[in-house]
Design an enzyme around this catalytic site. Structure first.
Site, mmCIF file in Angstrom:
data_model
loop_
_atom_site.group_PDB
_atom_site.id
_atom_site.type_symbol
_atom_site.label_atom_id
_atom_site.label_comp_id
_atom_site.label_asym_id
_atom_site.label_seq_id
_atom_site.Cartn_x
_atom_site.Cartn_y
_atom_site.Cartn_z
ATOM 1 N N LEU A 1 -17.741 22.641 12.503
ATOM 2 C CA LEU A 1 -16.544 22.030 13.081
ATOM 3 C C LEU A 1 -15.415 21.940 12.058
ATOM 4 O O LEU A 1 -14.433 21.246 12.274
ATOM 5 C CB LEU A 1 -16.868 20.642 13.627
ATOM 6 C CG LEU A 1 -17.956 20.600 14.697
ATOM 7 C CD1 LEU A 1 -18.184 19.167 15.164
ATOM 8 C CD2 LEU A 1 -17.597 21.492 15.879
ATOM 9 N N SER B 1 -14.807 9.235 -2.257
ATOM 10 C CA SER B 1 -15.000 9.282 -0.815
ATOM 11 C C SER B 1 -15.808 8.079 -0.359
ATOM 12 O O SER B 1 -16.493 7.433 -1.158
ATOM 13 C CB SER B 1 -15.719 10.567 -0.399
ATOM 14 O OG SER B 1 -17.100 10.489 -0.692
ATOM 15 N N TYR C 1 -21.910 35.179 5.725
ATOM 16 C CA TYR C 1 -20.524 35.266 6.179
ATOM 17 C C TYR C 1 -19.804 36.388 5.443
ATOM 18 O O TYR C 1 -19.109 37.214 6.049
ATOM 19 C CB TYR C 1 -19.828 33.922 5.945
ATOM 20 C CG TYR C 1 -18.465 33.789 6.579
ATOM 21 C CD1 TYR C 1 -18.299 33.094 7.769
ATOM 22 C CD2 TYR C 1 -17.338 34.348 5.981
ATOM 23 C CE1 TYR C 1 -17.049 32.948 8.359
ATOM 24 C CE2 TYR C 1 -16.083 34.206 6.565
ATOM 25 C CZ TYR C 1 -15.948 33.512 7.738
ATOM 26 O OH TYR C 1 -14.706 33.386 8.317
ATOM 27 N N SER D 1 -15.222 20.791 8.791
ATOM 28 C CA SER D 1 -15.009 19.552 8.037
ATOM 29 C C SER D 1 -14.247 19.820 6.751
ATOM 30 O O SER D 1 -13.434 18.986 6.320
ATOM 31 C CB SER D 1 -16.351 18.886 7.733
ATOM 32 O OG SER D 1 -17.199 19.752 6.987
ATOM 33 N N ASP E 1 -10.604 36.190 13.270
ATOM 34 C CA ASP E 1 -9.405 35.776 12.529
ATOM 35 C C ASP E 1 -9.174 36.637 11.299
ATOM 36 O O ASP E 1 -8.063 37.115 11.065
ATOM 37 C CB ASP E 1 -9.439 34.284 12.189
ATOM 38 C CG ASP E 1 -10.626 33.847 11.351
ATOM 39 O OD1 ASP E 1 -11.618 34.602 11.261
ATOM 40 O OD2 ASP E 1 -10.557 32.732 10.790
ATOM 41 N N ASP F 1 -9.095 28.013 11.150
ATOM 42 C CA ASP F 1 -9.466 26.604 11.064
ATOM 43 C C ASP F 1 -8.292 25.732 10.649
ATOM 44 O O ASP F 1 -8.017 24.694 11.255
ATOM 45 C CB ASP F 1 -10.630 26.430 10.100
ATOM 46 C CG ASP F 1 -11.892 27.116 10.583
ATOM 47 O OD1 ASP F 1 -11.942 27.512 11.754
ATOM 48 O OD2 ASP F 1 -12.823 27.275 9.775
ATOM 49 N N GLY G 1 -21.222 20.544 7.754
ATOM 50 C CA GLY G 1 -22.187 21.611 7.976
ATOM 51 C C GLY G 1 -22.457 21.916 9.428
ATOM 52 O O GLY G 1 -23.406 22.633 9.747
ATOM 53 N N GLU H 1 -14.604 34.334 17.797
ATOM 54 C CA GLU H 1 -15.363 34.091 16.567
ATOM 55 C C GLU H 1 -15.366 35.324 15.679
ATOM 56 O O GLU H 1 -15.644 36.432 16.128
ATOM 57 C CB GLU H 1 -16.801 33.709 16.932
ATOM 58 C CG GLU H 1 -17.365 32.612 16.088
ATOM 59 C CD GLU H 1 -16.648 31.286 16.299
ATOM 60 O OE1 GLU H 1 -15.832 30.923 15.426
ATOM 61 O OE2 GLU H 1 -16.895 30.625 17.306
#
Length: 386
Positions: A129, A71, A228, A131, A40, A176, A126, A37
């Site tokens: 994973l 969507s 982040y 998305s 990268d 990802d 959120g 984690e």
């Protein structure tokens, strides 16, 4: 729960909305990061796997420059923009992900004309994973084929990274999208984020009598937020002070010297990255020699480092890890960018229900809302479905 539309049903819905059949339907998966984690963007090592939750897009090229996006979820409605005039400032909601991909392709000199696109996704949003990358990877796979752009997976990885960094505004690395584009069923991806070299590592939890549980805390997060970005800035500052290109170049033996050069907070950030890289290498070795049941202590150590040194966990994630471990999981850790999202718990199949129940009870006792708990398996990467 309403059944998810399959490729044929999504194509039929596309035709009912846009008045013509799509040119095809493509999908790309979300991902779980098994370990590695925040390594990268430090040009280090990661070990994610693509999951059996995907974003699907039905797409049709248009003869004009109009882009229409819709969507199957939310209430955003139909978005219409011109291929030559949309911008980051005007992109809204989920549409910034496909528009970011189209923008990144334009920046590479690839002509992107008009298109119609209908999105369906069952990757929880959120939840850590990925998305957003699932959407981006489905879109770039579709457009690469339809426009005969000739991009290989490495090109697509870098294009979607640019979309995330410079259009969406999230300073993420390449993990990802690499997992989403290059995933393989039954395997994790041992990825060198400096060279993009990749090796498939067997990760068949089922055969080992294990299940990989995802515990979505429902605490939402955003990579475009300040936490982040501040962690990435700390890593870059540490690398600069230590005189290396990236923290990947600092080994465990260099930590004593680093402690004398860095302020305490920056040192903790650096220590996490350095030790996490080592944990990735150790996990690959253990998987290839002893199998999935033996990696639990490495998952636990990763979570402790993310919690204490990188400081990106939260009470809900910590509780999910603690409760699952106490109920029989062989190892658990938060996964994803942090500040919310999900934890993973590698759990004996025989203990799955007691782990699920224990986590639910712990959340209720703490006054938290109920988490969503589900299992995932390593799955194939992006592909055309129809």
């Amino acid at each position: 729960m309403t059944p998810r539309p399959d490729a044929g049903q999504l194509a039929a819905r596309f035709q009912s909305v846009f008045g013509a059949a799509p040119d095809g339907v493509w999908q790309a998966p979300g991902r779980v990061n098994l370990i590695g984690e925040h390594t990268d963007y430090n040009e280090g090592f990661v070990l994610p796997f693509a999951i059996d939750r995907t974003a699907r897009v039905a797409v049709r090229r248009r003869a004009d420059s109009t882009i229409r996006l819709l969507s199957t979820f939310g209430n955003q409605g139909l978005t219409t923009v011109d291929a030559g005039s949309f911008s980051r400032a005007t992109a809204r909601g989920w549409t910034k992900y496909p528009l970011g991909v189209l923008w990144a392709l334009q920046q590479r000199g690839l002509p992107v004309g008009g298109l119609d696109l209908l999105l369906d996704s069952d990757v929880p949003r959120g939840a850590g994973l990925s998305s957003s990358h699932a959407i981006e990877c489905a879109v770039i796979t579709a457009v690469n084929e339809l426009a005969a752009a000739g991009l290989d997976t490495r090109d697509m990885v870098l294009a979607t990274q640019r979309a995330e960094n410079d259009f969406v505004g999230a300073p993420t690395g390449i993990m990802d999208q690499s997992a989403s584009l290059r995933g393989a069923a039954g395997h994790a991806l041992f990825l060198d984020c400096r060279s993009q070299d990749l090796r498939l590592v067997p990760f068949d939890a089922d055969s080992a009598g294990l299940v990989t549980l995802v515990i979505d805390t429902k605490v939402s997060h955003s990579h475009a937020g300040g936490g982040y970005a501040s962690r990435r800035a700390s890593c870059e500052q540490g690398a600069g002070i230590l005189g290396v290109t990236a923290l990947r170049d600092v080994g465990p033996g260099g930590l004593d010297a680093a402690a004398g050069l860095l302020d305490p907070e920056t040192f903790r950030r650096v220590r996490h990255v350095v030790t996490e890289n080592e944990r990735v290498l150790q996990t690959v070795d253990v998987l290839e020699t002893a199998g999935p049941a033996a990696i639990g202590p490495l998952l636990d150590a990763s979570h402790a480092s993310l919690r204490d040194d990188f400081e990106i966990s939260c009470p809900e994630l910590d509780l999910a890890v603690e409760a699952s471990r106490s109920a029989g999981a062989v190892g658990a850790r938060m996964t994803g960018g942090g500040f919310g999202g999900s934890a993973i718990a590698l759990t004996p199949a025989a203990a799955e229900q007691q782990v699920r129940a224990a986590v639910g009870r712990a959340f209720a006792a703490a006054g938290y809302g109920p988490p969503e708990i589900f299992s995932v398996r390593p799955a194939a990467g992006a592909m055309r479905l129809a």
